[in-house]
Design an enzyme around this catalytic site. Structure first.
Site, PDB file in Angstrom:
ATOM      1  N   LYS A  22       0.839  -1.212   0.000  1.00  0.00           N
ATOM      2  CA  LYS A  22       0.000   0.000   0.000  1.00  0.00           C
ATOM      3  C   LYS A  22       0.868   1.254   0.000  1.00  0.00           C
ATOM      4  O   LYS A  22       0.695   2.146  -0.831  1.00  0.00           O
ATOM      5  CB  LYS A  22      -0.901   0.024   1.237  1.00  0.00           C
ATOM      6  CG  LYS A  22      -1.557   1.389   1.482  1.00  0.00           C
ATOM      7  CD  LYS A  22      -2.360   1.424   2.759  1.00  0.00           C
ATOM      8  CE  LYS A  22      -1.597   1.729   4.012  1.00  0.00           C
ATOM      9  NZ  LYS A  22      -1.450   3.140   4.380  1.00  0.00           N
ATOM     10  N   ASN A  23       1.800   1.327   0.943  1.00  0.00           N
ATOM     11  CA  ASN A  23       2.541   2.586   1.084  1.00  0.00           C
ATOM     12  C   ASN A  23       3.510   2.810  -0.072  1.00  0.00           C
ATOM     13  O   ASN A  23       3.666   3.940  -0.544  1.00  0.00           O
ATOM     14  CB  ASN A  23       3.254   2.643   2.441  1.00  0.00           C
ATOM     15  CG  ASN A  23       2.244   2.875   3.566  1.00  0.00           C
ATOM     16  OD1 ASN A  23       1.119   3.308   3.311  1.00  0.00           O
ATOM     17  ND2 ASN A  23       2.630   2.576   4.794  1.00  0.00           N
ATOM     18  N   CYS A 115      -4.015  12.792  13.481  1.00  0.00           N
ATOM     19  CA  CYS A 115      -5.074  11.815  13.232  1.00  0.00           C
ATOM     20  C   CYS A 115      -5.138  10.914  14.442  1.00  0.00           C
ATOM     21  O   CYS A 115      -4.436  11.141  15.425  1.00  0.00           O
ATOM     22  CB  CYS A 115      -4.820  11.046  11.941  1.00  0.00           C
ATOM     23  SG  CYS A 115      -3.390  10.006  12.019  1.00  0.00           S
ATOM     24  N   ARG A 120       0.943  14.391  13.671  1.00  0.00           N
ATOM     25  CA  ARG A 120       1.687  14.051  12.455  1.00  0.00           C
ATOM     26  C   ARG A 120       2.152  15.336  11.773  1.00  0.00           C
ATOM     27  O   ARG A 120       1.633  15.741  10.733  1.00  0.00           O
ATOM     28  CB  ARG A 120       0.832  13.166  11.547  1.00  0.00           C
ATOM     29  CG  ARG A 120       0.443  11.889  12.297  1.00  0.00           C
ATOM     30  CD  ARG A 120      -0.268  10.901  11.451  1.00  0.00           C
ATOM     31  NE  ARG A 120       0.619  10.221  10.530  1.00  0.00           N
ATOM     32  CZ  ARG A 120       0.208   9.295   9.665  1.00  0.00           C
ATOM     33  NH1 ARG A 120      -1.050   8.964   9.616  1.00  0.00           N
ATOM     34  NH2 ARG A 120       1.064   8.720   8.848  1.00  0.00           N
ATOM     35  N   ASP A 307       3.570  -0.110  12.384  1.00  0.00           N
ATOM     36  CA  ASP A 307       2.321  -0.568  11.762  1.00  0.00           C
ATOM     37  C   ASP A 307       1.949  -1.989  12.180  1.00  0.00           C
ATOM     38  O   ASP A 307       0.853  -2.463  11.863  1.00  0.00           O
ATOM     39  CB  ASP A 307       2.416  -0.478  10.224  1.00  0.00           C
ATOM     40  CG  ASP A 307       2.543   0.969   9.758  1.00  0.00           C
ATOM     41  OD1 ASP A 307       2.181   1.872  10.529  1.00  0.00           O
ATOM     42  OD2 ASP A 307       3.025   1.191   8.629  1.00  0.00           O
ATOM     43  N   ARG A 399      -9.102   0.510   3.468  1.00  0.00           N
ATOM     44  CA  ARG A 399      -8.092   1.482   3.023  1.00  0.00           C
ATOM     45  C   ARG A 399      -6.758   0.796   2.760  1.00  0.00           C
ATOM     46  O   ARG A 399      -5.992   1.241   1.900  1.00  0.00           O
ATOM     47  CB  ARG A 399      -7.862   2.552   4.099  1.00  0.00           C
ATOM     48  CG  ARG A 399      -8.976   3.555   4.249  1.00  0.00           C
ATOM     49  CD  ARG A 399      -8.538   4.651   5.186  1.00  0.00           C
ATOM     50  NE  ARG A 399      -7.138   4.953   4.936  1.00  0.00           N
ATOM     51  CZ  ARG A 399      -6.239   5.230   5.867  1.00  0.00           C
ATOM     52  NH1 ARG A 399      -6.581   5.280   7.117  1.00  0.00           N
ATOM     53  NH2 ARG A 399      -4.989   5.480   5.541  1.00  0.00           N
TER      54      ARG A 399
END
Ligand code: EPU
Length: 429
Positions: A22-23, A115, A120, A307, A399
């Site tokens: 994803k990233n 968030c 951040r 993560d 997501r």
């Protein structure tokens, strides 16, 4: 809006195909606008976030198509600035800042807020761009960056926490089209940054030191189109690996270069996990593993990734004794703890350290997912629990985990999505 109903306690086992990262995908999509020729990306996961980044690129004037894992982006002419809603909905859109200023010489975009996982800031992104000659103004919640010419410089991207992934990438992207050489010290070394550097190299960028903490980038006049295949998603890999250990089952995971997950695999193996590499597969022998309690800490790569902190918390509920994990990257990234406690987990907090005592037979509950990785943690807990769980907020999982429900069903999970209207009078809680 959907929620997912999970019937816990069923035996799991089988094979899982790991998707593209994803990233890495988000960084690559953003950086593709550095060239006016087409960039083709393969192994792109079909996720809400990647589709959303595609929509942002379209609003900037790019041609964008996405089919069966292949994205094609052509930024022949781009104009405009990302909207507030884009940056608010997906914080990763901040990684358009460097590419846009490099390509257009000016950009105005909303400042991303904090968030649920914590503060951040983007001070280091701005510090890096200023060093390359950008004038930066912050007003009314927007950041404006402009430069007649970007000029190479020596920049340190470090802070007390280590380095910044998207900040490093913004500066790399801007430096590829700057005049002269840029040296980035304390560059983030995450595999997704390395993958981006490889893609930029294929586009004609001159980058030395890829994978190291000092990068030297010799600016070029323009970049050209390229084809690039994204690396597999090391966080998805880690999540399924942890599920196999927590559920004491056998999972065959595909397609991963182990150095990308070295810290996780080494730590778990040292603490009793049994793994085996067979051909193209990485086999997790959850039933043969006899895990001891662990004291872990998250760090920037090559350390244990933040993560995976939430899924590790679920695993720790299944290990006899007291395990702990300190979260160094986002000290407040613990919104999943209260939900795990509601399922019976025995957890105490000491600042950024969660102390988890197992073994606990978790019991199914109604839960709300607060953020993406917490989502994986709560799905895992629901699969291990006795009885039924009803999990709201599953859009967070969509997501970042491709076909998560389907992949879980294929290995024996019993779960189904339901429209929230049917369960909660139309309101997502
Ligand atoms: N930080 C600063 N100043 C800055 C930038 C960051 O102080 O200018 C601090 C942050 O507050 C944090 C630390 O630096 O304490 C690391 O943040 P970083 O900038 O590296 O995070 P990011 O680039 O915004 C990426 C991933 C995250 C992942 C982090 C850490 C993407 C799109 N996002 O975020 O992924 O957690 O690096 O590895 O690459 C996720 O996938 O669930 C996710 C949140």
């Amino acid at each position: 809006m959907y929620c997912v109903r999970v019937d816990g306690g069923h035996a799991l086992g089988g094979q899982v195909a790991i998707s593209g990262s994803k990233n890495a995908g988000l960084l690559a999509l953003a950086a593709s606008i550095l060239a006016d020729e087409a960039v083709i990306l393969h192994h792109v996961p079909d996720l809400k976030d990647t589709r959303f980044m595609g929509q942002i690129l379209e609003t900037l004037g790019c041609e964008f198509s996405f089919q069966t894992g292949t994205a094609r982006i052509r930024a022949r002419e781009i104009s405009g600035n990302p909207f507030y809603e884009c940056v608010r909905q997906m914080r990763a859109s901040v990684c358009l800042l460097g590419p846009l200023v490099a390509r257009l010489k000016q950009v105005r975009m909303p400042l991303p807020g904090g968030c649920i996982i914590g503060q951040r800031p983007i001070d280091l992104h701005l510090h890096g761009l200023k060093a390359l000659g950008c004038e930066i103004f912050i007003q009314n919640g927007f950041v404006s960056a402009s430069a007649d010419h970007l000029i190479g410089a020596t920049i340190s991207m470090g802070g007390p926490f280590g380095s910044t992934v998207t900040g490093t990438v913004n500066v790399i992207c801007a430096a590829t089209l700057a005049k002269g050489a840029t040296v980035i010290r304390n560059a983030a070394r995450e595999p997704e940054v390395v993958d981006l550097c490889r893609m930029l190299t294929k586009m004609g960028a001159k980058i030395d030191g890829i994978g190291e903490s000092t990068l030297t980038i010799e600016g070029v006049d323009q970049l050209h189109g390229a084809c690039h295949e994204l690396i597999p998603d090391r966080i998805e890999f880690g999540t399924f690996l942890l599920l196999a250990l927590a559920g004491r089952c056998e999972l065959k995971l595909s397609k991963m270069s182990l150095p990308l997950c070295g810290a996780l695999v080494d730590t778990l193996a040292t603490n009793g996990a049994v793994f085996e590499e067979i051909g193209d597969f990485f086999v997790v022998h959850g039933s043969r593993s006899n895990l001891r309690p662990m004291r872990l800490e998250t760090f920037p790569f090559p350390g244990l990734p933040t993560d995976l902190q939430a899924p590790l918390c679920t695993l720790f509920t299944q290990i006899s004794g007291a395990s702990s994990i300190v979260e160094h990257i986002y000290p407040n990234r613990f919104a999943h703890i209260v939900e795990l406690q509601r399922m019976g987990a025995v957890i105490s907090m000491d600042g950024p350290r969660a102390i988890i005592r197992g073994v606990t037979q978790l019991s199914g509950a109604k839960m709300v997912i607060p953020d993406l990785r917490a989502g994986a943690c709560l799905y895992m807990a629901a699969l291990l629990a006795n009885g039924e769980s009803l999990i709201h907020g599953v859009h967070h999982v969509d997501r970042g985990y491709e076909n998560f429900d389907e992949k879980l069903k294929k290995i024996g999970a019993v779960l189904q999505r339901e429209e929230v209207e049917r369960t909660n009078g139309g309101k997502e809680i």
